[in-house]
Design an enzyme around this catalytic site. Structure first.
Site, PDB file in Angstrom:
ATOM      1  CE  LYS A  79     -48.669  97.164 -16.762  1.00  0.00           C
ATOM      2  NZ  LYS A  79     -48.091  96.686 -15.490  1.00  0.00           N
ATOM      3  CB  SER A 154     -44.759  95.061 -16.729  1.00  0.00           C
ATOM      4  OG  SER A 154     -45.738  95.357 -15.753  1.00  0.00           O
ATOM      5  CB  SER A 178     -44.977  96.418 -12.905  1.00  0.00           C
ATOM      6  OG  SER A 178     -44.409  95.213 -13.339  1.00  0.00           O
TER       7      SER A 178
END
Lengths: 480, 476
Positions: A79, A154, A178
């Site tokens: 990420k 996310s 997330s």
């Protein structure tokens, strides 16, 4: 649906025994990704050179018969809020455009020490604030199972990369769900570990007291392995604890006590989701677990407490982006620094980030701090005690990860409606508990995830439960 | 002029001192060198103190120890646990746009509170001590209000600071300055900070006159400037007193070059720092074992020691200060007293004409100074087994030869001549031979000279008796 890929252990064996060339495989993968990712947009950056170089080094060492790491040659997507030296780290924000961190996060060091291959950086909601990955400044990621749907967020890029078979494993961060939300929406496994078990050093913070680096995989054994590699005490993170390492799954789930938490099936829960999760929980009963309905108290405070604390911490964490030392700056060489800071921040932060900075600043302001921030902290205490009580009777607590199916991209919702769908994921962050989302099947052709929660440091319980479930229903396939 | 202003009634001054822990090798939350003076700008920075995203603070344990030394020396209360808070405000010298500091409200607990420092006859109360990081340094072209740009150097960012906040207990600029000098001596004595270094001790002040509004003065760079800035501010505010509204509550900046304070911002626009607990640093436990270790390792500061000598041994303030000034001398003094000497006698002896020799001998630590022997010597003096002159001779011998009292006592004729008739004889002899007799009637120096002449004839003569006899004789 593509052929189910072998386990990480098998992949490592093939590389070590030189059955396959790691370099060839990596080059092939890197060439294939853009073709798939044209539609999905999971990656913000592909580390072609670094990955190829690492693969070549692994082959060379395999040839010499040197011992290879536990992730030798395995592709891992990261990420974009986790620092990898010499790769951009944008956090999905314009304000960090051009920023290249000068150091590796601890989790990256640990992955590379086990010969894992960092493929690149994945898309995310700006500063991890969102549950759809639509709030990325670089455009949304699409759900591999339905390109008109969001992948969740996310960490949507990481979940989509694993789901679409572009990466074997991935790292995300989970502040309020997330990792689990996109895992649920993309039909992969996603773990939010116990707070303090995985180092946050090198993780660009959204809300420090809530977040942990989480892992994505399609197989439970792979997930447990990745968790095992990245977890453990880190002297550079004062909040990191010496945790008991994940124990090897025993495979059995007989006699375990599973609580189906009524509060996880609130009024916003879609019928299909409810049915699917209850069906899946039946599997545990069939495996000999004691499954029953239960309640967890104080859950009604979780969402409000979460957003107050997360926004408060975020408002402070994001102060440093002023354009002076790194990242974007839209106003240079002016005498009035206050105006320059304001201009850069106005132009480079997206609307959701601004909303949370404003709300976070508000709840910390004189006169409101007690009414909001301190009250949220006491709600957190209530919730901690409620879960402690529940885990006296149960090994695992269970419910839907997300109460809804993946929303359509661009669907109009109010911020409040948007925040509401985090209702089942935020308690684990507030209390610091480990929680795992596992695929529970499909409704209307869209993935549904089931969330399992365990007491602090109970990751092995989650892996055991998930492994038993996987043994019963099989490894979910990739969508390509 | 300044003298007249300084004694004005109704002046209340509180100080906020920022003291760098310059004895530390590294910064408060990272391992960058803290030796930032005379370095190239931005040479001593790392991802952490530069505020690079994803970095985490790691607390320097030694900084905690040093802060606690100050806390203990100032007689503060130390809590069982303390925590760090974020103080949020935007400023280009702050790499993170928040400062990791401490807070003593809304559940926060600073590292120490409620201490006091004796300032002559009064006690100045210390409200609290906080451990926090120093910001970087801004350089302006020209003055702060007219500069077209500012340059930032982050070498100083992250240096460990102890903030010391006093109650508004000072009534004059002079008093404030005296306190600061004492505080500097304390932190230096504790081995935690060198207050002489540029910027190592900085001071903000708040001033109110005759119950008027509280005005804060920032940017006072040295103690010399403190007195000037405070006197300026007292004068400025006293011109308002009696007028409608009085002085305005505000923050003012001391402009050293122009020797005036200038308004920075009014209190209405006062910043809200949005304090909240630093989530990256767990609560710090200050265990009794840890505190015990700090206490054991910390040197006792002469200022504090002097106060103890007054209380414990009844020394005069002047004498106590004199004895405590040098740590080795003070140690010797305490040893002598512990072995049975009268404290005032020992103090007199140590700080008298042998002051320099004692200091040198104590510093050398070669065993020349024998506490037990001095105790014996003082007893001999008291019991009149030796005269002052003989005792001095023996003591001098001890320090020059390193020999003990037993050995030296043999070679020095001891014993005091107390026989009045033989002393009268000696006095008469001196009076006959000296031409200073007339002068000695009115001049004490001449009188003492005559006493000395008698003692030269007979070193064993009791000096007091000689003086008495002499006085009687010449007045006759």
């Amino acid at each position: 649906m593509a052929e189910i890929s072998p386990s990480v252990a098998e992949l490592v064996r093939r590389v070590a025994s030189q059955e396959v060339s790691c370099e060839e495989k990596t080059i092939h993968r890197l060439a294939r990704i853009p073709r798939i990712d044209r539609d999905i947009h999971a990656f913000l950056h592909l580390a072609t050179d670094r990955a190829t170089k690492k693969a070549r080094e692994i082959d060379r060492r395999a040839k010499k018969g040197e011992r290879l790491g536990r992730l030798a040659g395995v592709a891992i997507a990261v990420k974009d809020n986790i620092c990898v030296s010499a790769m951009p780290a944008t956090c999905g924000s314009k304000i960090l455009e051009g920023f290249v961190p000068p150091y590796d996060a601890t989790v990256i060091q640990r992955i590379e020490a086990e010969d894992g291959i960092v493929l690149g950086k994945t898309n995310m909601d700006e500063f991890a604030m969102g549950n759809t990955t639509q709030a990325s400044a670089f455009g949304p990621t699409k759900n591999p199972w339905n390109l008109e749907r969001v992948p969740g967020g996310s960490s949507g890029g990481s979940a989509a990369a694993v789901s679409a078979g572009m990466s074997t494993l991935a790292l995300g961060t989970d502040t309020g769900g997330s990792v689990r939300c996109p895992a649920s929406f993309c039909s992969v496994l996603g773990l939010k570990p116990t707070y303090g078990t995985v180092s946050r050093y090198g993780v660009i913070p959204y809300a420090n007291s809530l977040e942990q680096v989480g892992q994505f995989a399609r197989r439970v054994s792979d997930l447990a392995l990745l968790y095992d590699v990245v977890s453990g005490h880190d002297p550079r993170d004062s909040t990191s604890v010496t945790s008991p390492k994940a124990r090897k799954s025993s495979g059995g789930f007989k006699g375990k006590r599973v609580g189906i938490v009524t509060e996880f099936f609130g009024e916003g829960t879609k019928d299909g989701v409810r049915r699917k999760v209850l069906d899946a929980s039946e599997k545990f009963r069939e495996m000999g677990a004691k499954v029953e309905e239960t309640h967890v108290e104080s859950m009604e405070y979780a969402l409000a407490a979460y957003y107050v604390i997360a926004m408060a911490e975020a408002s402070s964490n994001l102060s440093r982006y002023d354009g002076v030392r790194y990242g974007a700056s839209t106003e240079k060489g002016t005498a009035d620094w206050n105006a320059a800071f304001a201009k850069t921040r106005t132009e480079c932060f997206g609307p959701e980030v601004k909303r949370r900075i404003l709300l976070g600043s508000y709840v910390l302001s004189a006169g409101y701090y007690e009414a909001y921030y301190l009250k949220a902290q006491s709600a957190r205490g209530l919730l901690r005690r409620a879960f402690e009580k529940a885990f006296k009777s149960y090994d695992i607590l269970l419910g839907p990860t997300m109460p809804v199916l993946p929303p359509r991209i661009g669907e109009k919702v109010t911020p409040l409606e948007d925040y509401m769908i985090d209702i089942n994921t935020v308690p684990a962050n507030l209390v610091g508990l480990p929680a795992l989302s596992i695929p529970a099947g499909f409704v209307e052709g869209l993935p549904v995830g089931m969330q399992l929660m365990a007491p602090h440091f109970g990751e092995h319980l989650l892996f055991e439960a998930a492994q038993s479930y996987e043994d019963a229903v099989g490894v979910p396939g990739a969508k390509e | 002029m300044s003298k007249r202003v300084a004694v004005l009634d109704g002046v209340k001054i509180g100080l906020e001192i920022h003291c760098q822990l310059t004895a530390l090798k590294t910064k408060l939350f990272c391992s960058c060198s803290s030796d930032y003076r005379d370095k190239e700008p931005n040479e001593l920075v790392c991802p952490t103190c530069f505020g690079i995203p994803g970095t985490l603070p790691l607390l320097n344990e030694r900084a905690v120890e040093y802060a606690l030394r100050i806390a203990i020396a100032l007689g503060c209360e130390v809590p069982q646990r303390t925590s760090f808070y974020r103080k949020n405000y935007f400023y280009p010298d702050l790499p993170k746009n928040f400062q990791i500091s401490q807070y003593d409200k809304a559940g926060g607990v600073a590292i120490a509170s409620a201490g006091s420092v004796r300032l002559e006859e009064k006690r100045v109360r210390v409200r609290r001590l906080q451990l926090e990081e120093d910001p970087g340094k801004l350089t302006y072209e020209g003055t702060i209000d007219k500069s077209p740009y500012s340059l930032v150097d982050y070498n100083r960012a992250g240096i460990a600071l102890v903030e010391i906040v006093t109650e508004p207990d000072f009534e004059s600029a002079r008093e404030a300055k005296t306190f600061l000098e004492k505080l500097r001596a304390i932190v230096e004595g504790l081995g935690v900070s060198d207050g002489e270094l540029e910027g190592a001790m900085r001071c903000d002040a708040n001033v109110s006159v005759k119950g008027g509004a509280r005005v804060e003065i920032k940017n006072i760079s040295s103690f010399k400037e403190v007195e000037k800035a405070l006197n300026y501010e007292i004068l400025r505010q006293s011109t308002f007193s009696g007028t409608e509204g009085g002085a305005e509550a505000e923050t003012r900046h001391w402009d050293e070059r122009r020797s005036i304070t200038i308004s920075l911002r009014t209190k209405e626009g006062e910043q809200d720092y949005r304090y909240f607990p630093e989530p990256d640093l767990p609560t710090l436990e200050l265990s009794p074992e840890f505190l015990r270790r700090v206490r054991e390792e910390m040197p006792e500061v002469s200022e504090v020691k002097a106060e103890r000598y007054q209380g414990e041994f009844g020394l005069t303030p002047q004498m106590a200060k004199e004895v405590a000034r040098d740590a080795k001398v003070a140690d010797f003094f305490e040893e002598v007293v512990s072995k049975g000497a009268k404290a005032s006698d020992a103090a007199n002896w140590i700080t008298g004409e042998f002051r320099e020799e004692v200091r040198t001998a104590a510093a050398s630590g070669d065993g020349r100074l024998k506490a037990g022997d001095l105790v014996e010597l003082l007893k001999m003096l008291e019991s009149k087994e030796a005269t002052r002159g003989q005792a001095k001779e023996i003591f001098r011998g001890m320090m020059t030869t390193g020999k003990g009292l037993a050995e030296l006592g043999k070679s020095t004729r001891t014993g005091v001549v107390l026989d009045e008739s033989s002393i009268t004889g000696l006095v008469e002899q001196v009076l006959r031979e000296s031409d200073a007799v007339e002068k000695a009637k009115s001049d004490p120096k001449a009188f003492n000279y005559l006493v000395g002449q008698v003692l030269r004839l007979e070193p064993k003569a009791d000096a007091k008796l000689v003086a008495k006899t002499l006085a009687r004789k010449i007045k006759r």
